[in-house]
Design a protein around this motif. Structure first.
Motif, short mmCIF file in Angstrom:
data_model
loop_
_atom_site.label_atom_id
_atom_site.label_comp_id
_atom_site.label_asym_id
_atom_site.label_seq_id
_atom_site.Cartn_x
_atom_site.Cartn_y
_atom_site.Cartn_z
N GLN A 152 1.08 -0.64 0.32
CA GLN A 152 -0.15 0.00 0.08
C GLN A 152 1.03 1.37 -0.30
O GLN A 152 0.55 1.78 -1.30
CB GLN A 152 -1.14 0.14 1.18
CG GLN A 152 -1.74 -0.58 0.96
CD GLN A 152 -2.86 -1.25 2.16
OE1 GLN A 152 -2.46 -0.80 3.65
NE2 GLN A 152 -3.85 -2.02 2.45
N ASP A 153 2.34 0.98 0.84
CA ASP A 153 2.70 2.38 0.98
C ASP A 153 3.16 2.33 -0.08
O ASP A 153 3.77 3.73 -1.20
CB ASP A 153 4.10 2.01 1.99
CG ASP A 153 3.78 2.35 3.42
OD1 ASP A 153 2.48 2.63 3.96
OD2 ASP A 153 4.44 1.93 4.30
N THR A 154 4.15 1.18 -1.00
CA THR A 154 4.84 1.60 -2.29
C THR A 154 3.72 2.43 -3.69
O THR A 154 3.11 3.34 -3.90
CB THR A 154 5.08 0.52 -2.55
OG1 THR A 154 6.17 -0.32 -1.92
CG2 THR A 154 5.56 0.13 -3.93
N SER A 155 2.18 1.48 -3.50
CA SER A 155 1.32 1.82 -4.21
C SER A 155 0.74 3.57 -4.29
O SER A 155 0.62 4.14 -4.88
CB SER A 155 0.40 1.15 -3.68
OG SER A 155 -0.91 1.15 -4.57
N ALA A 156 0.89 3.88 -3.24
CA ALA A 156 0.50 4.85 -2.42
C ALA A 156 2.01 6.26 -3.54
O ALA A 156 1.23 7.24 -3.76
CB ALA A 156 0.32 5.47 -1.24
N LYS A 157 3.29 5.62 -3.14
CA LYS A 157 4.11 6.78 -3.63
C LYS A 157 4.05 6.45 -5.30
O LYS A 157 4.19 7.95 -5.51
CB LYS A 157 5.98 5.86 -3.34
CG LYS A 157 5.29 5.55 -1.50
CD LYS A 157 7.35 5.24 -1.66
CE LYS A 157 7.42 5.50 0.80
NZ LYS A 157 8.48 5.38 1.03
N VAL A 158 3.64 5.62 -6.12
CA VAL A 158 3.34 5.46 -6.82
C VAL A 158 2.88 5.91 -7.68
O VAL A 158 3.00 7.00 -8.64
CB VAL A 158 3.18 4.29 -7.08
CG1 VAL A 158 3.45 3.66 -8.97
CG2 VAL A 158 4.82 3.35 -7.21
N ASP A 159 1.35 6.19 -6.55
CA ASP A 159 0.06 7.74 -7.43
C ASP A 159 0.90 8.64 -7.64
O ASP A 159 0.27 10.02 -7.77
CB ASP A 159 -0.73 7.17 -6.59
CG ASP A 159 -1.65 5.83 -6.96
OD1 ASP A 159 -0.96 4.79 -7.73
OD2 ASP A 159 -2.51 5.43 -5.83
N THR A 160 1.46 8.92 -6.48
CA THR A 160 2.06 10.76 -6.04
C THR A 160 2.99 10.49 -6.90
O THR A 160 3.41 12.07 -7.31
CB THR A 160 2.44 10.86 -4.58
OG1 THR A 160 3.80 9.95 -3.54
CG2 THR A 160 1.05 10.65 -3.97
#
Length: 106
Positions: free
Chosen positions: A97-105
């Motif tokens: 989730q953290d990685t996904s959130a960083k990719v999204d931002t």
């Protein structure tokens, strides 16, 4: 007089023989009864056999208890492994989730 004495003694002897035969018959019946009772007793286990059987059953129960305790230990180990795996999965999900959130931002 002698004849009467001999006859009386002979009658006593005959009565004694008859009494002995009666006692012999009664004793024979008692022996038969005792033999029957002894044969019935042989159907039952002896004290030593009972003790041996109790010991064997005790050993079986001990073995069963040891198997049960081993199964409990294995179950506890499995539960511990599952808990550790669940914890790792949760950490991986958070990292994802953290990685996904960083990719999204990004």
């Amino acid at each position: 007089v002698v004849r009467r004495y001999v006859r009386d003694e002979l009658n006593k002897f005959t009565d004694g023989v008859l009494a002995l035969q009666t006692w012999k018959g009664e004793a024979s019946n008692e022996m038969t009864t005792l033999k029957d009772n002894l044969s019935k007793l042989s159907d039952y286990p002896t004290k030593d056999e009972v003790l041996r059987l109790m010991e064997e059953r005790g050993q079986e129960k001990t073995a069963n208890m040891e198997q049960f305790e081993q199964a409990l230990r294995e179950t506890a180990d499995t539960m511990k492994t599952l808990k550790e795996a669940t914890s790792k999965i949760e950490r991986l999900e958070r990292a994802l989730q953290d990685t996904s959130a960083k990719v999204d931002t990004f």
